[in-house]
Scaffold this active site. Structure first.
Site, PDB file in Angstrom:
ATOM      1  N   CYS A 239     -24.817  -2.230 -20.493  1.00  0.00           N
ATOM      2  CA  CYS A 239     -25.429  -3.208 -19.580  1.00  0.00           C
ATOM      3  C   CYS A 239     -24.922  -2.901 -18.177  1.00  0.00           C
ATOM      4  O   CYS A 239     -24.187  -3.689 -17.576  1.00  0.00           O
ATOM      5  CB  CYS A 239     -25.060  -4.632 -19.990  1.00  0.00           C
ATOM      6  SG  CYS A 239     -25.471  -5.083 -21.685  1.00  0.00           S
ATOM      7  N   ALA A 240     -25.320  -1.759 -17.653  1.00  0.00           N
ATOM      8  CA  ALA A 240     -24.701  -1.224 -16.440  1.00  0.00           C
ATOM      9  C   ALA A 240     -24.976  -2.070 -15.207  1.00  0.00           C
ATOM     10  O   ALA A 240     -24.159  -2.114 -14.282  1.00  0.00           O
ATOM     11  CB  ALA A 240     -25.174   0.212 -16.210  1.00  0.00           C
ATOM     12  N   GLY A 243     -23.750  -1.401 -11.500  1.00  0.00           N
ATOM     13  CA  GLY A 243     -22.854  -0.280 -11.690  1.00  0.00           C
ATOM     14  C   GLY A 243     -21.425  -0.449 -11.244  1.00  0.00           C
ATOM     15  O   GLY A 243     -20.684   0.534 -11.192  1.00  0.00           O
ATOM     16  N   GLY A 244     -20.978  -1.675 -10.951  1.00  0.00           N
ATOM     17  CA  GLY A 244     -19.605  -1.857 -10.501  1.00  0.00           C
ATOM     18  C   GLY A 244     -18.588  -1.348 -11.498  1.00  0.00           C
ATOM     19  O   GLY A 244     -17.659  -0.618 -11.137  1.00  0.00           O
ATOM     20  N   LYS A 245     -18.764  -1.697 -12.772  1.00  0.00           N
ATOM     21  CA  LYS A 245     -17.813  -1.230 -13.788  1.00  0.00           C
ATOM     22  C   LYS A 245     -18.057   0.239 -14.130  1.00  0.00           C
ATOM     23  O   LYS A 245     -17.107   0.960 -14.463  1.00  0.00           O
ATOM     24  CB  LYS A 245     -17.894  -2.118 -15.023  1.00  0.00           C
ATOM     25  CG  LYS A 245     -17.393  -3.535 -14.770  1.00  0.00           C
ATOM     26  CD  LYS A 245     -17.376  -4.362 -16.019  1.00  0.00           C
ATOM     27  CE  LYS A 245     -16.880  -5.773 -15.696  1.00  0.00           C
ATOM     28  NZ  LYS A 245     -17.808  -6.501 -14.794  1.00  0.00           N
ATOM     29  N   ASP A 263     -29.537   0.207 -18.546  1.00  0.00           N
ATOM     30  CA  ASP A 263     -29.857  -1.201 -18.309  1.00  0.00           C
ATOM     31  C   ASP A 263     -31.342  -1.393 -18.550  1.00  0.00           C
ATOM     32  O   ASP A 263     -32.150  -0.495 -18.258  1.00  0.00           O
ATOM     33  CB  ASP A 263     -29.488  -1.618 -16.879  1.00  0.00           C
ATOM     34  CG  ASP A 263     -29.370  -3.124 -16.734  1.00  0.00           C
ATOM     35  OD1 ASP A 263     -28.221  -3.631 -16.805  1.00  0.00           O
ATOM     36  OD2 ASP A 263     -30.398  -3.795 -16.574  1.00  0.00           O
ATOM     37  N   ASP A 303     -20.883  -5.380 -20.802  1.00  0.00           N
ATOM     38  CA  ASP A 303     -20.725  -6.458 -19.821  1.00  0.00           C
ATOM     39  C   ASP A 303     -22.018  -7.274 -19.892  1.00  0.00           C
ATOM     40  O   ASP A 303     -22.946  -7.047 -19.131  1.00  0.00           O
ATOM     41  CB  ASP A 303     -20.499  -5.867 -18.435  1.00  0.00           C
ATOM     42  CG  ASP A 303     -20.236  -6.926 -17.382  1.00  0.00           C
ATOM     43  OD1 ASP A 303     -20.093  -8.109 -17.745  1.00  0.00           O
ATOM     44  OD2 ASP A 303     -20.192  -6.579 -16.183  1.00  0.00           O
ATOM     45  N   CYS A 356     -18.410 -12.581 -17.683  1.00  0.00           N
ATOM     46  CA  CYS A 356     -17.852 -13.428 -16.623  1.00  0.00           C
ATOM     47  C   CYS A 356     -18.192 -14.888 -16.907  1.00  0.00           C
ATOM     48  O   CYS A 356     -18.691 -15.607 -16.050  1.00  0.00           O
ATOM     49  CB  CYS A 356     -18.341 -12.999 -15.240  1.00  0.00           C
ATOM     50  SG  CYS A 356     -20.132 -12.896 -15.065  1.00  0.00           S
TER      51      CYS A 356
END
Length: 425
Positions: A239-240, A243-245, A263, A303, A356
């Site tokens: 679940c990109a 793309g932060g992670k 994604d 994520d 989150c």
């Protein structure tokens, strides 16, 4: 803009956020930005005053709903909050509206009496959902999460989030980044995390444009570290998103191995491509269809889409977007993604679930249900997943050995839930 026009602008923006909430549309910050992009005549003080009132309404909506008799319309909420914040007299407010064609309609004597009564209500007598501004139906879930720390944690969720930065070691060192950002302070927990207290548009700063830093909450940085990604691994970010992670994992892997980014929304992957180029992340492979998801991964990172309850400091409107029905939809989707990800993990590999969210329904409940469906997986102690380069997890991150929960009051991060699931060899 005169005062009345500012208040009317905030009223219009609250209504626009409400409409967007019902339609699952843009976030409040995007709506605010677009509003002023079309109104170039508004100065910086106007934008600040309108934005402050908009976000004050969004942050204190539970209280305003409780105080207001009858329907809590955007106009009534904005005017009431102006009275509470400034101690403004409603008759005086009406006088300031006179002669301003852009101001709200004059407040009638009957309405003024109701608003005065609402402003004088004793908030200490309100239920916790009103005094700490969240939907009443979430009370049981949040009590389950925080127990005796409920009020302290909710108070922290009402505050403003700091600006955390991740130093991108693919471009330079922490010292390099600090030379460009002398006002930033080092994290006491992570070697590559900085915090910036000075207000600035970091997206235009040379440190960001040059790829030395990425904007990433420290909680999200911790979650990325718990993937245990290392040089030479094969990793799938299922679940990109933006793309932060993915970028954080690329840095952990030192541009060695492969990261597959997928994604369901192709537009999000498109936004990742220029970010990856700026960050010098060269090992990202973009997977554009579910049929091409690679099997046999060392790590599958999930994520998942969630309620976003852990990000209420940054996105206060999310408090009011979530419904019980939407939460049920999200937990079903989370189960589906967990099952899909499990089939892509190689024997002995790990599935890393993160969200989150601070709701147990999206955290340990999902993991318990997953383990019942997949007996070949077992929880891995998160402390064992911490990279050796970080010297072991700080004591302040102690939690259940099977999963990690981060929260603003306890860890000064966004709220996160992370569980690492080991597949048997």
């Amino acid at each position: 803009m005169r005062e009345g026009a500012r208040i009317q602008a905030a009223i219009d923006l609250v209504a626009a956020v409400d409409n967007s909430t019902r339609e699952g549309g843009a976030a409040a910050d995007s709506i605010l930005r677009d509003y002023f992009r079309q109104r170039r005549y508004a100065g910086s003080k106007d934008r600040r005053a309108v934005g402050d009132l908009l976000y004050a309404v969004l942050r204190r909506r539970g209280e305003l709903n409780w105080r207001l008799p009858g329907e809590a319309t955007p106009a009534r909420m904005a005017v009431l909050l102006q009275v509470i914040l400034d101690g403004a007299d409603l008759d005086g407010l009406n006088a300031r509206f006179e002669g301003d064609s852009h101001a709200p309609a004059p407040i009638t004597a009957e309405e003024a009496a109701a608003l005065h009564e609402a402003a004088g209500a004793d908030i200490s007598a309100a239920p916790v959902w009103a005094s700490h501004n969240f939907p009443a139906w979430m009370t049981a879930s949040l009590e389950r999460r925080f127990g005796g720390r409920l009020v302290e944690e909710l108070a922290a969720l009402e505050g403003r989030a700091p600006l955390d930065l991740r130093v991108n070691l693919l471009r330079g060192t922490v010292d390099d980044a600090l030379k460009l950002l002398p006002d930033a302070s080092r994290s006491t927990r992570l070697t590559t995390s900085l915090r910036l207290e000075t207000a600035m548009d970091i997206s235009r700063h040379i440190s960001y444009l040059g790829g030395f830093i990425e904007i990433q909450d420290e909680g999200s940085q911790i979650a990325s570290l718990l993937t245990g990604a290392a040089r030479g691994m094969q990793v799938l970010d299922l679940c990109a998103g933006g793309g932060g992670k993915t970028l954080a994992i690329a840095a952990l892997m030192g541009n060695s191995g492969q990261i597959y980014a997928y994604d369901t929304d192709r537009r999000r992957l498109d936004r990742l491509r220029p970010r990856a180029k700026r960050a010098d992340a060269r090992t990202i492979q973009y997977v554009e269809s579910q049929a091409k998801l690679p099997p046999g991964m060392d790590r599958v990172v999930l994520d998942v889409p969630c309620s976003g309850t852990g990000t209420w400091r940054r996105n206060p409107e999310l408090r009011w977007r979530l419904t019980p029905e939407r939460l049920t939809e999200l937990t079903r989707l989370q189960d589906t993604l967990l099952d899909r990800g499990a089939g892509l993990v190689k024997p002995g590999g790990q599935l890393v679930y993160m969200t989150c969210s601070l709701l147990p329904e999206e955290g340990e409940d999902r993991i318990a249900a997953f383990l019942e469906r997949h007996p070949d997986f077992a929880p891995a102690a998160y402390s064992a997943c911490w990279p050796a380069t970080e010297g072991g997890p700080p004591a302040s991150l102690s939690a259940s050995p099977d999963y990690l929960v981060l929260s603003p009051a306890t860890h000064d991060t966004d709220g996160f839930f992370v569980a690492v699931l080991q597949r048997s060899p």
